[in-house]
Every structure is written in C-alpha cells, then in structure tokens.
Design a protein around this motif. Sequence first.
Motif, mmCIF file in Angstrom:
data_model
loop_
_atom_site.group_PDB
_atom_site.id
_atom_site.type_symbol
_atom_site.label_atom_id
_atom_site.label_comp_id
_atom_site.label_asym_id
_atom_site.label_seq_id
_atom_site.Cartn_x
_atom_site.Cartn_y
_atom_site.Cartn_z
ATOM 1 N N HIS A 277 -19.840 8.513 -32.359
ATOM 2 C CA HIS A 277 -19.048 8.115 -33.531
ATOM 3 C C HIS A 277 -18.367 9.321 -34.176
ATOM 4 O O HIS A 277 -17.183 9.256 -34.534
ATOM 5 C CB HIS A 277 -19.931 7.403 -34.548
ATOM 6 C CG HIS A 277 -19.166 6.872 -35.715
ATOM 7 N ND1 HIS A 277 -18.358 5.756 -35.637
ATOM 8 C CD2 HIS A 277 -19.051 7.328 -36.993
ATOM 9 C CE1 HIS A 277 -17.791 5.530 -36.814
ATOM 10 N NE2 HIS A 277 -18.193 6.464 -37.657
ATOM 11 N N MET B 213 -19.849 0.161 -36.642
ATOM 12 C CA MET B 213 -20.404 1.316 -35.957
ATOM 13 C C MET B 213 -19.914 1.293 -34.518
ATOM 14 O O MET B 213 -20.290 0.414 -33.730
ATOM 15 C CB MET B 213 -21.932 1.283 -35.997
ATOM 16 C CG MET B 213 -22.607 2.381 -35.197
ATOM 17 S SD MET B 213 -22.133 4.047 -35.718
ATOM 18 C CE MET B 213 -23.050 5.028 -34.535
ATOM 19 N N SER B 214 -19.037 2.231 -34.188
ATOM 20 C CA SER B 214 -18.400 2.174 -32.880
ATOM 21 C C SER B 214 -18.062 3.561 -32.355
ATOM 22 O O SER B 214 -18.206 4.567 -33.051
ATOM 23 C CB SER B 214 -17.109 1.353 -32.965
ATOM 24 O OG SER B 214 -16.195 1.976 -33.856
ATOM 25 N N GLY B 215 -17.591 3.564 -31.110
ATOM 26 C CA GLY B 215 -17.058 4.762 -30.487
ATOM 27 C C GLY B 215 -15.725 4.397 -29.876
ATOM 28 O O GLY B 215 -15.636 4.123 -28.677
ATOM 29 N N ARG C 133 -25.555 8.008 -30.177
ATOM 30 C CA ARG C 133 -24.511 7.189 -30.776
ATOM 31 C C ARG C 133 -23.864 7.898 -31.977
ATOM 32 O O ARG C 133 -22.696 7.652 -32.272
ATOM 33 C CB ARG C 133 -25.099 5.840 -31.199
ATOM 34 C CG ARG C 133 -25.678 5.054 -30.033
ATOM 35 C CD ARG C 133 -26.377 3.782 -30.502
ATOM 36 N NE ARG C 133 -26.988 3.076 -29.377
ATOM 37 C CZ ARG C 133 -27.631 1.922 -29.476
ATOM 38 N NH1 ARG C 133 -27.743 1.331 -30.672
ATOM 39 N NH2 ARG C 133 -28.150 1.346 -28.414
ATOM 40 N N HIS D 237 -14.373 9.384 -34.039
ATOM 41 C CA HIS D 237 -13.777 8.925 -35.294
ATOM 42 C C HIS D 237 -13.627 10.005 -36.367
ATOM 43 O O HIS D 237 -12.842 9.821 -37.299
ATOM 44 C CB HIS D 237 -14.601 7.773 -35.866
ATOM 45 C CG HIS D 237 -14.560 6.549 -35.025
ATOM 46 N ND1 HIS D 237 -13.519 5.646 -35.064
ATOM 47 C CD2 HIS D 237 -15.425 6.089 -34.081
ATOM 48 C CE1 HIS D 237 -13.746 4.677 -34.201
ATOM 49 N NE2 HIS D 237 -14.895 4.921 -33.581
ATOM 50 N N CYS E 232 -14.525 2.935 -41.441
ATOM 51 C CA CYS E 232 -15.374 2.635 -40.287
ATOM 52 C C CYS E 232 -16.151 1.340 -40.543
ATOM 53 O O CYS E 232 -17.376 1.367 -40.779
ATOM 54 C CB CYS E 232 -16.347 3.784 -40.032
ATOM 55 S SG CYS E 232 -15.564 5.405 -39.820
ATOM 56 N N ALA F 105 -20.421 1.619 -40.112
ATOM 57 C CA ALA F 105 -21.057 2.805 -39.545
ATOM 58 C C ALA F 105 -22.014 3.478 -40.526
ATOM 59 O O ALA F 105 -23.117 3.889 -40.147
ATOM 60 C CB ALA F 105 -19.993 3.796 -39.086
ATOM 61 N N CYS G 275 -16.847 8.563 -43.916
ATOM 62 C CA CYS G 275 -17.237 7.441 -43.074
ATOM 63 C C CYS G 275 -17.564 6.262 -43.989
ATOM 64 O O CYS G 275 -18.726 5.993 -44.294
ATOM 65 C CB CYS G 275 -18.446 7.834 -42.221
ATOM 66 S SG CYS G 275 -18.930 6.615 -40.982
#
Length: 237
Positions: free
Chosen positions: A185, A111-113, A181, A189, A108, A135, A103
């Motif tokens: 992630h 910071m996401s989904g 969260r 990811h 990344c 992230a 990561c």
Amino acid sequence: RGFPDKYPGIFPLPLPLALNRMALCLGQVFSKDKTFRPRKRFEPGTQRFELYKKAQASLKSGLDLRKVVQLPEGESINDWIAVHVVDFFNRINLIYGTVSEFCTERSCPVMSGGQRYEYRWQDGHLYKKPTKLPALQYMNLLMDWIETLINNENIFPTRIGVPFPKNFQQVCKKILSRLFRVFVHVYIHHFDRICSMGAEAHINTCYKHYYYFITEFSLIEHSELEPLRNSTSSVIN
C-alpha cells in the motif's frame, strides 16, 4: 504493479552506505511522534535482547543482507524469527505512521495495492468474514492485532525456559504476510510522499531486508508477493 515507474533507480544508494545510514535516517526523517504504535522493546539482559543487538550490529556493518538474515550458529530459529518479527513490526509501524495522515478515507477508501489488489480484513471476532475497509482503518486493526500477539506470553514467551508454542512459526507467517500488505500500500499509493521526504532509499533497504528474511526461511507464499513481483525482481538481481 510494482513500485511506481516514475521513480527510477529504486535503490540509488550503494548497499553498505544505505545500511549505515538507514537507522539514522529513520530517526531523522520519520519523527518518533508519528509512530503508528508505540515501539515494542526487548528487555535488556535477556537472550532475545542480545540477539536483537547482534542482528542490528550486522545490519549496520554493511554486510550483504543475504548474510545478515542467516541464522547465527548455535541460535534458536524461533528466537531469531521472534526478534525479526518484532523489529519489522517496529520499522513498518514507523514507516506507515509517517504517511498515515495522508492515508484518509477519501484518498484510500479501500485497503489496496493499485487496481489489481484489494485486501479485506478478517479476524474471526469483530470481522468474521473478509470485510472491505478504508486503508487507515485496516492498518489500525492490523497493528492492534499484531501488538496483541507479540505481547502474548503464550505466543511470544520472554521468560527463560518457556518454550514457543507449536504453531509459533505459523503465527509469524501470518503476521509477516499482513505486514507485507503495508509495504504494498505504501509503495503503490504513497511513494510520492516518501520521495518528497527523501527517504525512498531507506525504505527500500528496509523492504529488501524484510524480503531476504522471509525468503531465507520460507515465511510467505510466493503468490502473496505478486503485487511487488516485477520491481522486487529487478531490485534483488
């Protein structure tokens, strides 16, 4: 988006088998030297340590997770929540620590989904406004923030007779919301890495345990669970 469609059978193991093997697998697959933060431990001889042992015994017994998360008769709801917040912090810490080397800022940068969900960091101190971060940096700040809270005797008291603060459950709701969260992630990811380690069933069981706990005590708004809604719905039915 939920769990990646290319990984069918998201919970391939029967629940009792998954529960009984989860602790062993977490120790074998997820090397302790990759824990993102040192484990927070309960002091032996304290009431919370006894509650923790009770919770772990129920988890390993193969009981229905819906029953495992229920408040034991005669126990304090705040103690029960405190034990689980610390335990989930330890488990999720370990899960992310295992994939954290993959990561990077390059893989990344946010910071996401997936493409639909982005999480920005705000703590009221260094980051007074919601700030877009890679992230890994977000995770570092998140774990530092949680660790500071659970080590704060004014919020998570460990001495007998010291009451929890009035806003204790609100603090825990915020902690658990942000820990969710991490699941988002990792699943969206880094699930290919989890699968390559053969650990998907065990992480899924950890997530299911977490999900039943937060819903049992209404600790997260349903709108915040949206990133994994479809897959969660299929898993718990």
